[in-house]
Scaffold this motif. Sequence first.
Motif, PDB file in Angstrom:
ATOM      1  N   GLY A  62       0.843  -1.186   0.000  1.00  0.00           N
ATOM      2  CA  GLY A  62       0.000   0.000   0.000  1.00  0.00           C
ATOM      3  C   GLY A  62       0.882   1.239   0.000  1.00  0.00           C
ATOM      4  N   ALA A  63       0.494   2.236  -0.758  1.00  0.00           N
ATOM      5  CA  ALA A  63       1.271   3.485  -0.766  1.00  0.00           C
ATOM      6  C   ALA A  63       0.289   4.630  -0.792  1.00  0.00           C
ATOM      7  N   GLN A  64       0.689   5.707  -0.142  1.00  0.00           N
ATOM      8  CA  GLN A  64      -0.143   6.913  -0.179  1.00  0.00           C
ATOM      9  C   GLN A  64      -0.077   7.484  -1.590  1.00  0.00           C
ATOM     10  N   ASP A  65      -1.226   8.033  -2.006  1.00  0.00           N
ATOM     11  CA  ASP A  65      -1.269   8.611  -3.340  1.00  0.00           C
ATOM     12  C   ASP A  65      -0.657  10.013  -3.302  1.00  0.00           C
ATOM     13  N   ARG A  66       0.675  10.081  -3.105  1.00  0.00           N
ATOM     14  CA  ARG A  66       1.342  11.386  -3.126  1.00  0.00           C
ATOM     15  C   ARG A  66       2.820  11.212  -3.516  1.00  0.00           C
ATOM     16  N   PRO A  67       3.450  12.293  -3.985  1.00  0.00           N
ATOM     17  CA  PRO A  67       4.815  12.183  -4.509  1.00  0.00           C
ATOM     18  C   PRO A  67       5.760  11.557  -3.507  1.00  0.00           C
ATOM     19  N   GLY A  68       6.628  10.665  -4.015  1.00  0.00           N
ATOM     20  CA  GLY A  68       7.679  10.095  -3.184  1.00  0.00           C
ATOM     21  C   GLY A  68       7.355   8.751  -2.573  1.00  0.00           C
ATOM     22  N   PRO A 105     -10.562   2.209  -4.823  1.00  0.00           N
ATOM     23  CA  PRO A 105     -11.740   3.069  -4.844  1.00  0.00           C
ATOM     24  C   PRO A 105     -12.098   3.572  -3.444  1.00  0.00           C
ATOM     25  N   GLY A 106     -12.368   4.848  -3.350  1.00  0.00           N
ATOM     26  CA  GLY A 106     -12.835   5.432  -2.101  1.00  0.00           C
ATOM     27  C   GLY A 106     -11.747   5.707  -1.069  1.00  0.00           C
ATOM     28  N   LYS A 107     -10.463   5.431  -1.450  1.00  0.00           N
ATOM     29  CA  LYS A 107      -9.393   5.665  -0.471  1.00  0.00           C
ATOM     30  C   LYS A 107      -8.276   6.471  -1.141  1.00  0.00           C
ATOM     31  N   PRO A 108      -7.538   7.226  -0.361  1.00  0.00           N
ATOM     32  CA  PRO A 108      -6.401   7.950  -0.956  1.00  0.00           C
ATOM     33  C   PRO A 108      -5.181   7.043  -1.030  1.00  0.00           C
ATOM     34  N   ASP A 109      -5.401   5.785  -1.430  1.00  0.00           N
ATOM     35  CA  ASP A 109      -4.340   4.784  -1.421  1.00  0.00           C
ATOM     36  C   ASP A 109      -4.120   4.210  -2.818  1.00  0.00           C
ATOM     37  N   VAL A 110      -2.873   3.749  -3.043  1.00  0.00           N
ATOM     38  CA  VAL A 110      -2.551   3.032  -4.280  1.00  0.00           C
ATOM     39  C   VAL A 110      -2.043   1.662  -3.865  1.00  0.00           C
ATOM     40  N   TYR A 111      -2.497   0.640  -4.581  1.00  0.00           N
ATOM     41  CA  TYR A 111      -1.880  -0.676  -4.389  1.00  0.00           C
ATOM     42  C   TYR A 111      -0.818  -0.833  -5.462  1.00  0.00           C
ATOM     43  N   VAL A 112       0.374  -1.181  -5.027  1.00  0.00           N
ATOM     44  CA  VAL A 112       1.421  -1.468  -6.003  1.00  0.00           C
ATOM     45  C   VAL A 112       1.659  -2.972  -5.988  1.00  0.00           C
ATOM     46  N   GLY A 154       9.348  -0.101   6.610  1.00  0.00           N
ATOM     47  CA  GLY A 154       8.063   0.404   7.083  1.00  0.00           C
ATOM     48  C   GLY A 154       7.008   0.531   5.993  1.00  0.00           C
ATOM     49  N   VAL A 155       7.188  -0.202   4.877  1.00  0.00           N
ATOM     50  CA  VAL A 155       6.187  -0.175   3.797  1.00  0.00           C
ATOM     51  C   VAL A 155       5.092  -1.185   4.131  1.00  0.00           C
ATOM     52  N   PRO A 156       3.839  -0.765   4.171  1.00  0.00           N
ATOM     53  CA  PRO A 156       2.775  -1.717   4.513  1.00  0.00           C
ATOM     54  C   PRO A 156       2.539  -2.750   3.403  1.00  0.00           C
ATOM     55  N   ILE A 157       2.607  -4.036   3.799  1.00  0.00           N
ATOM     56  CA  ILE A 157       2.335  -5.121   2.850  1.00  0.00           C
ATOM     57  C   ILE A 157       0.907  -5.578   3.087  1.00  0.00           C
ATOM     58  N   LEU A 158       0.155  -5.653   2.028  1.00  0.00           N
ATOM     59  CA  LEU A 158      -1.273  -5.940   2.177  1.00  0.00           C
ATOM     60  C   LEU A 158      -1.533  -7.429   2.268  1.00  0.00           C
ATOM     61  N   ARG A 159      -2.561  -7.777   3.010  1.00  0.00           N
ATOM     62  CA  ARG A 159      -3.004  -9.164   3.101  1.00  0.00           C
ATOM     63  C   ARG A 159      -3.812  -9.459   1.840  1.00  0.00           C
ATOM     64  N   ALA A 160      -3.663 -10.683   1.360  1.00  0.00           N
ATOM     65  CA  ALA A 160      -4.355 -11.067   0.126  1.00  0.00           C
ATOM     66  C   ALA A 160      -5.852 -10.770   0.225  1.00  0.00           C
ATOM     67  N   VAL A 178       9.293   2.776  -1.750  1.00  0.00           N
ATOM     68  CA  VAL A 178       9.137   1.328  -1.932  1.00  0.00           C
ATOM     69  C   VAL A 178      10.303   0.775  -2.751  1.00  0.00           C
ATOM     70  N   LEU A 179      10.573   1.427  -3.864  1.00  0.00           N
ATOM     71  CA  LEU A 179      11.582   0.908  -4.786  1.00  0.00           C
ATOM     72  C   LEU A 179      12.998   1.049  -4.220  1.00  0.00           C
ATOM     73  N   ARG A 180      13.229   2.140  -3.482  1.00  0.00           N
ATOM     74  CA  ARG A 180      14.543   2.327  -2.865  1.00  0.00           C
ATOM     75  C   ARG A 180      14.825   1.213  -1.859  1.00  0.00           C
ATOM     76  N   ALA A 181      13.807   0.848  -1.106  1.00  0.00           N
ATOM     77  CA  ALA A 181      13.980  -0.220  -0.116  1.00  0.00           C
ATOM     78  C   ALA A 181      14.391  -1.524  -0.800  1.00  0.00           C
ATOM     79  N   LEU A 182      13.769  -1.810  -1.952  1.00  0.00           N
ATOM     80  CA  LEU A 182      14.091  -3.044  -2.677  1.00  0.00           C
ATOM     81  C   LEU A 182      15.483  -2.966  -3.290  1.00  0.00           C
ATOM     82  N   ALA A 183      15.798  -1.804  -3.862  1.00  0.00           N
ATOM     83  CA  ALA A 183      17.098  -1.638  -4.508  1.00  0.00           C
ATOM     84  C   ALA A 183      18.215  -1.797  -3.488  1.00  0.00           C
ATOM     85  N   ASP A 184      18.032  -1.176  -2.314  1.00  0.00           N
ATOM     86  CA  ASP A 184      19.062  -1.266  -1.285  1.00  0.00           C
ATOM     87  C   ASP A 184      19.259  -2.699  -0.806  1.00  0.00           C
TER      88      ASP A 184
END
Lengths: 143, 437
Positions: free
Chosen positions: A75-81, A106-113, A131-137, A86-92
């Motif tokens: 889950g990621a907030q729908d805002r810059p950065g 829908p209905g949330k200020p969230d993006v699922y990646v 600290g990136v939230p991982i969503l439950r299936a 998320v990607l920096r954590a994986l790259a590191d």
Amino acid sequence: MTVRQLSVFVENKKGRLADVAETLASARVSIRALSLADDPDYGIVRLVVDQPDNALAVLRANGHTVKESEVIAVGAQDRPGSLARVLRALADADIDVDYMYATLVPGKPDVYVILRTHDNPSAMEALAAAGVPILRAQDVYEA
Amino acid sequence: MRIWNEEAECQPRAERAEEQTRNLERLVNRVYDDLPYYRTKMDEAGLRPAHIRSLRDLSKLPFTTKEDMRANYPYGLFAVPLCDVVRIHSSSGTTGRPTVVGYTRRDLEIWAEVCARFITAAGVGSDDVAQVSFGYGLFTGAFGLHYGLERVGATVVPASSGNTARQLLVMHDFGVTTLVCTPSYACHLAEAAEQQGLAGKLKLRTGLFGAESWTDQMRQDLEAKLGIAATDNYGLSEVIGPGVAGECLEARNGMHIAEDHFLCEIINPDTLEPVEMGETGELVITTLTKEAVPIIRYRTRDITRLDPEPCACGRTTIKMHRVVGRSDDMLVVRGTNVFPSQVESVLLEFEDTEPHYLIVLRREGHLDTMEVQVEVSDALFSDRMTDLRTLERALLDRLRSVLGIKVALRLVEPQTLARSEGKAKRVLDLRDGGAQS
């Protein structure tokens, strides 16, 4: 935990994508996230749906080649950065991303990646540490 | 028109039949004594050499097939020790195992002799410069024509296959008068010559074409574009190579068989019984004089008919007509033999269930193209594009190496390839005169 993703092989011919969508519609399957990888001759439709078992059965019954794989949904907030984090954590952590796609919830200020990596357990470890939230299936299917 | 060996080619038929009978008796005695394979087969059929007394008795003898040759790979059917074998050739195998044939010095003499006959019958002789554009190698085409052309005194240019620009350069600069290749490659050369403005500047006058079947339309095209007389010849490595039969310039209607060396029959491929003279069926050949690998009743799988009518050229040998099809599923693509089972064996390396595929043959310009359409099964499929591209490349590499020709590959969805009556359709031949099976 990972999320079940279904990939469908489609030839680059008129109506093939519509056919996949109609097949899912006929089984009352709802698509949560989708991406299309394309080549001049064929494509791969990748889907996260609300009823993976049902979708798998109906797609196969209609003669489609389907592959199931495990992907990570974060889950990621729908805002810059937020995606950069998320990607920096994986790259590191030296994790390769095979492919990824995002969908607005829908209905949330969230993006699922949706992420497909070569090593899901290590990827999830790195994401959790950052600290990136991982969503439950279940949360993705029922979103 | 010259006849290379008037004594043999214009021999009265009754006299020839007597000689054939003597040679057949000698052959049967020899293979029975020297080759366990033939002895076992004859014993199983309750036959002794003494039972073969006339040409009519030929049909009592068991057939030999490509599978038999393969089962005796590589030297099981050699009737002489290897120290007496001076050359080996082989044909492509369906699943890796080729069929191997050997030649003694005398076999090579006879091979050059029978090639010299059809080369002469096509009007080619010592005044000609002949470009051999068959690949030099295990394939018999190039070497057969090469030594036959030398025998008649022609100036041989062993150009081998490929590199069209170089072929045309040689053809023009060396003043080539005779072109030796497959008819489809000749069509390709003719077009390239036209594009390079060479039409009308070449000295070509004769084409000796073989190794694949062609149509009258192709012959007319070739004759018009290259200004040549295009002639047909026939042969196969299991029997000797080219030289089994060839057209005379006078009639160009059927190929004269070198009957003193090759005994030809036509059988019904279903009943395996001989058909009436003139009827169409499968050509079966017995070698009467070969030493290293004599072969009895070889099933060529080529569908044709024999023609006993006297010929305007004066030769008394019977003629065989153009091959109109196959009694098995072999395809000829750019002069190379291809079996669907070869494609299947490659696909089985990648998945362990029955692969579904379709071979599509097209003629683009004058060149045959082969596309293999493969249904993407769950086992082959991946959610990663790189995996699919890697799969495509690996499949192409294997197909090219097993088939020995350039092929295209297309991944298709399941069930897009027609299934008919429970048996999948494996070949779609869209070339002129191509058969669908």
